[in-house]
Design a protein around this motif. Sequence first.
Motif, PDB file in Angstrom:
ATOM      1  N   LEU A  56       0.828  -1.207   0.000  1.00 36.83           N
ATOM      2  CA  LEU A  56       0.000   0.000   0.000  1.00 36.83           C
ATOM      3  C   LEU A  56       0.861   1.256   0.000  1.00 36.83           C
ATOM      4  N   LEU A  57       1.933   1.257   0.780  1.00 36.09           N
ATOM      5  CA  LEU A  57       2.808   2.429   0.815  1.00 36.09           C
ATOM      6  C   LEU A  57       3.445   2.666  -0.551  1.00 36.09           C
ATOM      7  N   ALA A  58       3.959   1.609  -1.168  1.00 38.86           N
ATOM      8  CA  ALA A  58       4.589   1.756  -2.481  1.00 38.86           C
ATOM      9  C   ALA A  58       3.591   2.255  -3.514  1.00 38.86           C
ATOM     10  N   VAL A  59       2.394   1.673  -3.515  1.00 30.40           N
ATOM     11  CA  VAL A  59       1.375   2.097  -4.480  1.00 30.40           C
ATOM     12  C   VAL A  59       0.993   3.556  -4.254  1.00 30.40           C
ATOM     13  N   ALA A  60       0.757   3.923  -2.992  1.00 32.66           N
ATOM     14  CA  ALA A  60       0.356   5.302  -2.685  1.00 32.66           C
ATOM     15  C   ALA A  60       1.422   6.288  -3.119  1.00 32.66           C
ATOM     16  N   TRP A  61       2.673   6.005  -2.806  1.00 33.75           N
ATOM     17  CA  TRP A  61       3.737   6.947  -3.132  1.00 33.75           C
ATOM     18  C   TRP A  61       3.997   7.006  -4.644  1.00 33.75           C
ATOM     19  N   ILE A  62       3.868   5.887  -5.345  1.00 40.08           N
ATOM     20  CA  ILE A  62       4.011   5.903  -6.804  1.00 40.08           C
ATOM     21  C   ILE A  62       2.893   6.717  -7.438  1.00 40.08           C
ATOM     22  N   VAL A  63       1.664   6.515  -6.957  1.00 44.45           N
ATOM     23  CA  VAL A  63       0.516   7.274  -7.482  1.00 44.45           C
ATOM     24  C   VAL A  63       0.701   8.766  -7.229  1.00 44.45           C
ATOM     25  N   LEU A  64       1.147   9.129  -6.036  1.00 43.23           N
ATOM     26  CA  LEU A  64       1.347  10.544  -5.719  1.00 43.23           C
ATOM     27  C   LEU A  64       2.462  11.139  -6.585  1.00 43.23           C
ATOM     28  N   GLY A  65       3.537  10.394  -6.796  1.00 39.49           N
ATOM     29  CA  GLY A  65       4.609  10.888  -7.661  1.00 39.49           C
ATOM     30  C   GLY A  65       4.135  11.075  -9.084  1.00 39.49           C
ATOM     31  N   ALA A  66       3.368  10.106  -9.602  1.00 36.24           N
ATOM     32  CA  ALA A  66       2.862  10.213 -10.970  1.00 36.24           C
ATOM     33  C   ALA A  66       1.900  11.392 -11.108  1.00 36.24           C
ATOM     34  N   GLY A  67       1.002  11.551 -10.135  1.00 31.74           N
ATOM     35  CA  GLY A  67       0.025  12.636 -10.213  1.00 31.74           C
ATOM     36  C   GLY A  67       0.669  14.009 -10.179  1.00 31.74           C
ATOM     37  N   THR A  68       1.639  14.192  -9.286  1.00 31.87           N
ATOM     38  CA  THR A  68       2.303  15.498  -9.220  1.00 31.87           C
ATOM     39  C   THR A  68       3.053  15.798 -10.511  1.00 31.87           C
ATOM     40  N   SER A  69       3.668  14.786 -11.126  1.00 33.17           N
ATOM     41  CA  SER A  69       4.400  15.014 -12.367  1.00 33.17           C
ATOM     42  C   SER A  69       3.458  15.313 -13.529  1.00 33.17           C
ATOM     43  N   MET A  70       2.265  14.737 -13.513  1.00 33.44           N
ATOM     44  CA  MET A  70       1.284  15.023 -14.568  1.00 33.44           C
ATOM     45  C   MET A  70       0.845  16.474 -14.543  1.00 33.44           C
TER      46      MET A  70
END
Length: 414
Positions: free
Chosen positions: A313-327
């Motif tokens: 869950l931590l890895a998924v959450a942080w990957i999603v947050l990184g992708a969203g901010t970069s978008m």
Amino acid sequence: MIGVLRYREFRRLFTAQVVALVGTGLLTVALGLLAYDLAGGAAGAVLGTALAIKMVAYVAVAPVISALAERLPRRRVLVSADVVRAVVALSLPWVDAVWQVYVLVFVLQSASATFTPLFQSVIPAVLVDQEDYTRGLSLSRLAYDLESLLSPAVAAAVLAVAGYHVLFVGTAAGFVASAALVIRTRLPRTVAADDSGALTDRITRGARIMLGHPVLRGLLAMNLAVAAATALVVVNTVVYVRDLLGASGSAVAVALGCFGGGSMVVALSVPRLLAVVADRRLMLAGCAVLPIGLLIAATLAALRPGPGLEWVLLAVAWIVLGAGTSMVNTPSARLLRAHSVPETRAAVFTAQFSLSHAGFLLTYPVAGWVGAAAGQAVAAVALACVATLAASAAARVWPAVVAAGTGMAVARGR
């Protein structure tokens, strides 16, 4: 994307950005160790105050310096800012009181608030072609993400053989190298900004331009969504890893690597995505996934599902947050370029720099104070609410169809 490095002037500016970023990353590590030497167990409070000072400098100083320096040669301003940063970095090892750290951090971050938006406003004049500019933005975003991964590793290697004071020397070397590269770069001639108005009008010019155009108003709302997601990662990653997951300090780097990895994947994909998807759709999609990542983090903090699933869950959450901010972050400069004209471009880039950091004055306290007082789950939900409201506002104020030409008079500051 690498093809834009064939342009010599951009190649030098990009290299200057990279070496300055590495220097800044080393400074972050060195400041933490210096704070511990000076304040011991209160080092966290010292760093928190230094972070607040940084945000105040970014929000308050950047527009003022931009207005005062708009008639000065850009190369001279950029080099002067780098020199100031190098001098401050070399001064930090000699401090013996916390208040001295605060003063020097304010001076250094004021110089950064001078350098960064002006540097960003130069790139559109160097990469004139829209596709080249998009590739340049992706490369720049990638440099930020790589720095967040590599600088701690470089710092660790240095600390294995020398004291942390050497990191300040490395920081200064990065700024000096950046200044040398800027000196060698032939910057395009700029259209002089109108400096006939009152100083207050010139200071607020960029903000008034952004508030006067629906697309840039949408970007301002998106900045708040990005600030909500970034605040959770910056402030509370160590809490999630050490307290909730019970992992070691090295696992903090792994978690931050997940965030940086998500951002890098998107940064590499943006040039291709924007060839088939409009900026608005891509950026709103980024805003939409940020609350999802924050709610995954809230679920992790609330349910504590067990060691294996917690890490997933931590890895998924942080990957999603990184992708969203970069978008959101990667294409944002395209909007600033499209809805400004040469004589107002520096003011608009400065306003974006200042106002985007203003959101952190709200989201950092929510992440830190609410997390400490009410728990990490409540803090993540609160930040998800902030991100959702900001995304909704962005979709409303930036309509799908904006009449052509409506922004030009505003872009000229009229």
